[in-house]
Design a protein around this motif. Structure first.
Motif, PDB file in Angstrom:
ATOM      1  N   LEU A 161       0.814  -1.217   0.000  1.00 47.10           N
ATOM      2  CA  LEU A 161       0.000   0.000   0.000  1.00 47.10           C
ATOM      3  C   LEU A 161       0.852   1.273   0.000  1.00 47.10           C
ATOM      4  N   ASP A 162       2.193   1.097   0.052  1.00 50.59           N
ATOM      5  CA  ASP A 162       3.102   2.232   0.238  1.00 50.59           C
ATOM      6  C   ASP A 162       2.763   3.002   1.513  1.00 50.59           C
ATOM      7  N   ALA A 163       2.343   2.260   2.552  1.00 52.34           N
ATOM      8  CA  ALA A 163       1.998   2.864   3.837  1.00 52.34           C
ATOM      9  C   ALA A 163       3.189   2.742   4.787  1.00 52.34           C
ATOM     10  N   PRO A 164       3.494   3.775   5.559  1.00 46.68           N
ATOM     11  CA  PRO A 164       4.601   3.683   6.525  1.00 46.68           C
ATOM     12  C   PRO A 164       4.278   2.671   7.617  1.00 46.68           C
ATOM     13  N   HIS A 165       5.321   2.055   8.213  1.00 45.58           N
ATOM     14  CA  HIS A 165       5.043   1.032   9.223  1.00 45.58           C
ATOM     15  C   HIS A 165       6.104   0.948  10.311  1.00 45.58           C
ATOM     16  N   PRO A 166       6.566   2.074  10.873  1.00 47.49           N
ATOM     17  CA  PRO A 166       7.564   1.975  11.938  1.00 47.49           C
ATOM     18  C   PRO A 166       7.043   1.257  13.183  1.00 47.49           C
ATOM     19  N   MET A 167       5.757   1.419  13.521  1.00 47.07           N
ATOM     20  CA  MET A 167       5.208   0.722  14.684  1.00 47.07           C
ATOM     21  C   MET A 167       5.158  -0.783  14.443  1.00 47.07           C
ATOM     22  N   THR A 168       4.799  -1.174  13.246  1.00 45.26           N
ATOM     23  CA  THR A 168       4.768  -2.603  12.909  1.00 45.26           C
ATOM     24  C   THR A 168       6.167  -3.190  12.961  1.00 45.26           C
ATOM     25  N   ASP A 169       7.162  -2.433  12.480  1.00 47.39           N
ATOM     26  CA  ASP A 169       8.552  -2.905  12.562  1.00 47.39           C
ATOM     27  C   ASP A 169       8.944  -3.168  14.016  1.00 47.39           C
ATOM     28  N   GLY A 170       8.564  -2.245  14.900  1.00 49.01           N
ATOM     29  CA  GLY A 170       8.877  -2.420  16.313  1.00 49.01           C
ATOM     30  C   GLY A 170       8.167  -3.616  16.926  1.00 49.01           C
ATOM     31  N   THR A 171       6.922  -3.823  16.527  1.00 45.01           N
ATOM     32  CA  THR A 171       6.164  -4.965  17.029  1.00 45.01           C
ATOM     33  C   THR A 171       6.829  -6.269  16.617  1.00 45.01           C
ATOM     34  N   ILE A 172       7.292  -6.340  15.376  1.00 48.95           N
ATOM     35  CA  ILE A 172       7.970  -7.547  14.897  1.00 48.95           C
ATOM     36  C   ILE A 172       9.229  -7.813  15.711  1.00 48.95           C
ATOM     37  N   GLU A 173       9.986  -6.777  16.022  1.00 46.90           N
ATOM     38  CA  GLU A 173      11.200  -6.952  16.807  1.00 46.90           C
ATOM     39  C   GLU A 173      10.894  -7.480  18.208  1.00 46.90           C
ATOM     40  N   TRP A 174       9.826  -6.948  18.825  1.00 42.50           N
ATOM     41  CA  TRP A 174       9.442  -7.438  20.148  1.00 42.50           C
ATOM     42  C   TRP A 174       9.037  -8.904  20.083  1.00 42.50           C
ATOM     43  N   LEU A 175       8.206  -9.248  19.105  1.00 38.33           N
ATOM     44  CA  LEU A 175       7.741 -10.626  18.986  1.00 38.33           C
ATOM     45  C   LEU A 175       8.906 -11.574  18.706  1.00 38.33           C
ATOM     46  N   LYS A 176       9.838 -11.139  17.894  1.00 38.81           N
ATOM     47  CA  LYS A 176      11.020 -11.957  17.601  1.00 38.81           C
ATOM     48  C   LYS A 176      11.824 -12.217  18.874  1.00 38.81           C
ATOM     49  N   ALA A 177      12.025 -11.170  19.670  1.00 37.46           N
ATOM     50  CA  ALA A 177      12.780 -11.322  20.919  1.00 37.46           C
ATOM     51  C   ALA A 177      12.068 -12.247  21.891  1.00 37.46           C
ATOM     52  N   ILE A 178      10.752 -12.102  21.977  1.00 34.42           N
ATOM     53  CA  ILE A 178       9.975 -12.950  22.892  1.00 34.42           C
ATOM     54  C   ILE A 178      10.023 -14.400  22.419  1.00 34.42           C
ATOM     55  N   ALA A 179       9.864 -14.602  21.121  1.00 32.42           N
ATOM     56  CA  ALA A 179       9.887 -15.964  20.560  1.00 32.42           C
ATOM     57  C   ALA A 179      11.238 -16.632  20.806  1.00 32.42           C
ATOM     58  N   GLU A 180      12.304 -15.842  20.787  1.00 32.47           N
ATOM     59  CA  GLU A 180      13.635 -16.381  21.018  1.00 32.47           C
ATOM     60  C   GLU A 180      14.025 -16.417  22.489  1.00 32.47           C
ATOM     61  N   LYS A 181      13.067 -15.988  23.345  1.00 29.53           N
ATOM     62  CA  LYS A 181      13.239 -15.978  24.810  1.00 29.53           C
ATOM     63  C   LYS A 181      14.363 -15.043  25.246  1.00 29.53           C
ATOM     64  N   ASP A 182      14.599 -14.001  24.431  1.00 31.58           N
ATOM     65  CA  ASP A 182      15.565 -12.992  24.851  1.00 31.58           C
ATOM     66  C   ASP A 182      14.930 -12.009  25.828  1.00 31.58           C
ATOM     67  N   SER A 183      13.586 -12.010  25.871  1.00 35.08           N
ATOM     68  CA  SER A 183      12.873 -11.101  26.759  1.00 35.08           C
ATOM     69  C   SER A 183      11.955 -11.901  27.660  1.00 35.08           C
ATOM     70  N   VAL A 184      11.753 -11.420  28.857  1.00 39.29           N
ATOM     71  CA  VAL A 184      10.853 -12.076  29.787  1.00 39.29           C
ATOM     72  C   VAL A 184       9.611 -11.197  29.948  1.00 39.29           C
ATOM     73  N   ILE A 185       8.452 -11.760  29.639  1.00 33.93           N
ATOM     74  CA  ILE A 185       7.214 -11.007  29.790  1.00 33.93           C
ATOM     75  C   ILE A 185       6.735 -11.144  31.222  1.00 33.93           C
ATOM     76  N   PRO A 186       6.416 -10.020  31.864  1.00 29.20           N
ATOM     77  CA  PRO A 186       5.929 -10.096  33.229  1.00 29.20           C
ATOM     78  C   PRO A 186       4.535 -10.731  33.276  1.00 29.20           C
ATOM     79  N   HIS A 187       4.224 -11.406  34.370  1.00 30.15           N
ATOM     80  CA  HIS A 187       2.889 -11.954  34.594  1.00 30.15           C
ATOM     81  C   HIS A 187       2.445 -11.506  35.990  1.00 30.15           C
ATOM     82  N   SER A 188       1.479 -10.617  36.008  1.00 30.16           N
ATOM     83  CA  SER A 188       1.027 -10.113  37.304  1.00 30.16           C
ATOM     84  C   SER A 188      -0.313 -10.702  37.670  1.00 30.16           C
TER      85      SER A 188
END
Length: 261
Positions: free
Chosen positions: A234-261
């Protein structure tokens, strides 16, 4: 009404059980293992599951969608309708619809518009494709909420990808902010702040976002890569989507710990 459910994972088991509870005769199968679902028959293979079904629901994951369709079609007849409920891109959905059309089987592209465990069979659906006119009365009969997105397969997938920019992006922002608050020592305070902005069930919503992201990070990363490709088209900008992908990648690789409250 006979319904075949292909894939008895989390979502498939819920649809199978709830359709059975509302009066459908349901037979299911799973690619990985036998699954026991109350009120649902189990078949050992796909052809035996779909044979004689009025409706075939595919909930096997995008990676298996094409092979499962190929295995299903020879055992189906033109009186049935094939319903692809997997999350995949619009081009993939259109390819599947073309394969089904070549066999004379009506195809419906379905986008599930919320996590299925929350509202179960009452989760809103978005429908598109040549089989919508056949499927819609069946869903109405069982009280399943659905909205038409048109006769072109892939339209539902496109709308869902747009929705995912916000929904998965929101989850990523919640994960990032709560992770920082946990390190700072203000986790409960921040969750209360976020919850107050999300309405009466805000705290539950925060927990769904945190837990769902941790549980489904791998699948959601794949989905968000599809989103980025769609936004590029769509030629639409997507910096937020890029950031979301990076977070999901880190979580999937267990580089990040998601808090559970």
């Amino acid at each position: 009404m006979r319904v075949a459910v292909l894939g008895l994972g989390e979502a498939g088991s819920i649809y199978a059980a709830d359709l059975s509870a509302r009066g459908a005769v349901v037979v299911g199968t799973d690619l990985r293992a036998s699954a026991v679902v109350d009120g649902v028959g189990f078949a050992d293979d796909i052809p035996h599951t779909v044979r004689g079904a009025d409706v075939v629901l595919s909930l096997v994951g995008a990676g298996s969608a094409a092979s499962v369709l190929d295995e299903s079609l020879p055992a189906m007849d033109a009186a049935s309708v094939y319903v692809d409920m997997n999350t995949s891109g619009p081009d993939d959905k259109r390819r599947l619809a073309a394969v089904a059309a070549a066999r004379g089987i009506p195809f419906v592209d379905v986008a599930i518009l919320a996590p299925v465990p929350r509202a179960r069979i009452d989760t809103p659906l978005l429908l598109s494709g040549p089989g919508v006119a056949r499927l819609r009365p069946i869903l109405d009969e069982f009280g399943v909420p659905a909205t038409d997105a048109g006769a072109q397969a892939g339209a539902s997938a496109e709308f869902k990808l747009l929705r995912s920019v916000f929904m998965k992006g929101l989850a990523a922002v919640v994960v990032e902010s709560v992770t920082a608050a946990q390190i700072f020592g203000a986790e409960d305070w921040l969750i209360d702040q976020i919850a107050s902005e999300l309405g009466a069930s805000g705290r539950d919503a925060v927990q769904h976002l945190l837990e769902g992201t941790a549980k489904h990070a791998v699948r959601r990363e794949v989905e968000m890569i599809e989103v980025r490709e769609f936004l590029d088209s769509l030629d639409a900008p997507h910096p937020m989507t890029d950031g979301t992908i990076e977070w999901l990648k880190a979580i999937a690789e267990k580089d990040s710990v998601i808090p559970h409250s």
